[in-house]
Design an enzyme around this catalytic site. Sequence first.
Site, PDB file in Angstrom:
ATOM      1  N   LYS A 121       2.437 -15.549  43.123  1.00  0.00           N
ATOM      2  CA  LYS A 121       2.731 -16.631  44.068  1.00  0.00           C
ATOM      3  C   LYS A 121       1.878 -17.873  43.812  1.00  0.00           C
ATOM      4  CE  LYS A 121       4.979 -13.874  47.545  1.00  0.00           C
ATOM      5  NZ  LYS A 121       4.937 -12.567  46.848  1.00  0.00           N
TER       6      LYS A 121
HETATM    7  C1  LIG Z   1       5.997 -11.728  46.593  1.00  0.00           C
HETATM    8  C2  LIG Z   1       5.825 -10.657  45.586  1.00  0.00           C
HETATM    9  C3  LIG Z   1       6.935 -10.003  44.993  1.00  0.00           C
HETATM   10  C4  LIG Z   1       8.355 -10.303  45.388  1.00  0.00           C
HETATM   11  O1  LIG Z   1       8.772 -11.577  44.979  1.00  0.00           O
HETATM   12  P1  LIG Z   1      10.085 -12.260  45.626  1.00  0.00           P
HETATM   13  O2  LIG Z   1      10.065 -13.647  45.127  1.00  0.00           O
HETATM   14  O3  LIG Z   1       9.890 -12.177  47.128  1.00  0.00           O
HETATM   15  O4  LIG Z   1      11.266 -11.470  45.174  1.00  0.00           O
HETATM   16  C5  LIG Z   1       6.680  -9.044  44.018  1.00  0.00           C
HETATM   17  N1  LIG Z   1       5.423  -8.713  43.662  1.00  0.00           N
HETATM   18  C6  LIG Z   1       4.346  -9.312  44.209  1.00  0.00           C
HETATM   19  C7  LIG Z   1       2.988  -8.870  43.790  1.00  0.00           C
HETATM   20  C8  LIG Z   1       4.499 -10.302  45.185  1.00  0.00           C
HETATM   21  O5  LIG Z   1       3.415 -10.884  45.737  1.00  0.00           O
END
Ligand SMILES: *Cc1c(COP(=O)(O)O)cnc(C)c1O
Length: 476
Positions: A121
């Site tokens: 993120k």
């Molecule tokens: C947010 C997240 C996901 C999922 O990603 P999306 O964009 O919501 O599909 C997968 N793995 C980790 C470690 C995350 O923080």
Amino acid sequence: MKYQSTRGHPERRGFSDILLEGLAPDGGLYLPTHYPRIDAATLARWRGLPYHELAFEILSLYIDDIPPADLRELTTRTYTAAVFGTPEITPLKPLDRAASSPEGVDVYLQALSNGPTLAFKDMAMQLLGNLFEYELARRGETLNILGATSGDTGSAAEYAMRGKKGVNVFMLSPNGRMSPFQQAQMFSLQDANIHNIAIDGVFDDCQDIVKAVSNDLDFKRKHHIGTVNSINWARLLAQVVYYFAGYFQATRSNDESVSFAVPSGNFGNICAGHVARMMGLPIRYLVLATNENNVLDEFFRTGTYRVRGSAETHETSSPSMDISKASNFERFVFDLLGRDGERTKQLFKTEVEQRGSFSVSEDEFANTASFGFVSGTSTHADRLATIRDTYRRFGIVIDTHTADGLKVGREHLDWGVPMLVLETALPAKFAETIVEALGVQPDRPAAMRGIEDLPKRFVVMPVDTDAVKRYVSEHV
Ligand SMILES: *Cc1c(COP(=O)(O)O)cnc(C)c1O
């Protein structure tokens, strides 16, 4: 470039207008009116670019209301080796080698989690922090971000917004329910514009408070309340860049194609892969991996999208994928239905809200394959097995979400087509399951050692919307 709602609202808006907003006025999500197509010459030119230049080129196609020199300064300042650990920003790590594997496929991890909070993120949120600061200064405005988190999103938002002019963050989290590491990551921030509010309740209580505050339109307007959730188009756009960066690293010529395996929750990450493919990036498969919360795998197997109730939502060892509905999924369905806003509105507004599900027609379902999508589910036992196998064969410790991606990715190999598994977090964030799988604690990056012992800055509050409102109004 203009942006439109997935639910047919006639209004068309510029990038800077939708940057600071959430949903479109009709409740839909914003998408560009078209996807710019990348021709062979452009792809060839991009192949040699450093990450921040590649980001500038891609963003320029979607942003025409920020002067190019300013945009270039923003991407250059965001994507540095100092913040993301390497000059490649999202380097590949080789796992299976084609020459010695029965499927003849090179499998790689693409590292997206070397940013400040050790999860992918950061890739988008770090850019968002700089874009917000830029746009707010240009408008002479301020923004107070109110959010609820049980982990990755909240910390990524705080590390992106810390010290930024014109921005305050008020982040609610369930008191005592995050892992000590995640809590320390957030609560150790001493920046005056970051406010951690630990709510004596569960995550849903935090989310309900955020909703209640956002529904008070007077309060929202008076205090310039905004969000940074995953439906923000700028976040998605930032993520398109690493699909190109991964492709260039895994191939030598633009005649080759690759597949991506994506650990998925709210469909934000893989939706960026969909956008890259629509732009013409040679992607064979977009492999969607879910954990036991397999809302999306079910759709790609059956054509039925059925949201889950809270009783049906499992708490798993890949918690950032524990979803009951996928907030970005509407974007893909809009494209799948030939960009028919009325029908998208009917499915998501009428059918999901009234019945909790919808099914697309047989022809429409057949079309999901032409968009490159395939899917699969991974369970706790699969995660443990994949973490052990990866450690034993390659000496690499992967996190639980990445393990879901790798397990499902290997189920969709295509002779000669490299498979890039997106590494969405580092194992240090999910130590408990690593210990269960390997019997040892995962390594931590040097900067994160001992963060649990740092002084913490947070307040505790009851489940009380008025108390939160009072706190916000006293601290903006
Ligand atoms: C947010 C997240 C996901 C999922 O990603 P999306 O964009 O919501 O599909 C997968 N793995 C980790 C470690 C995350 O923080």
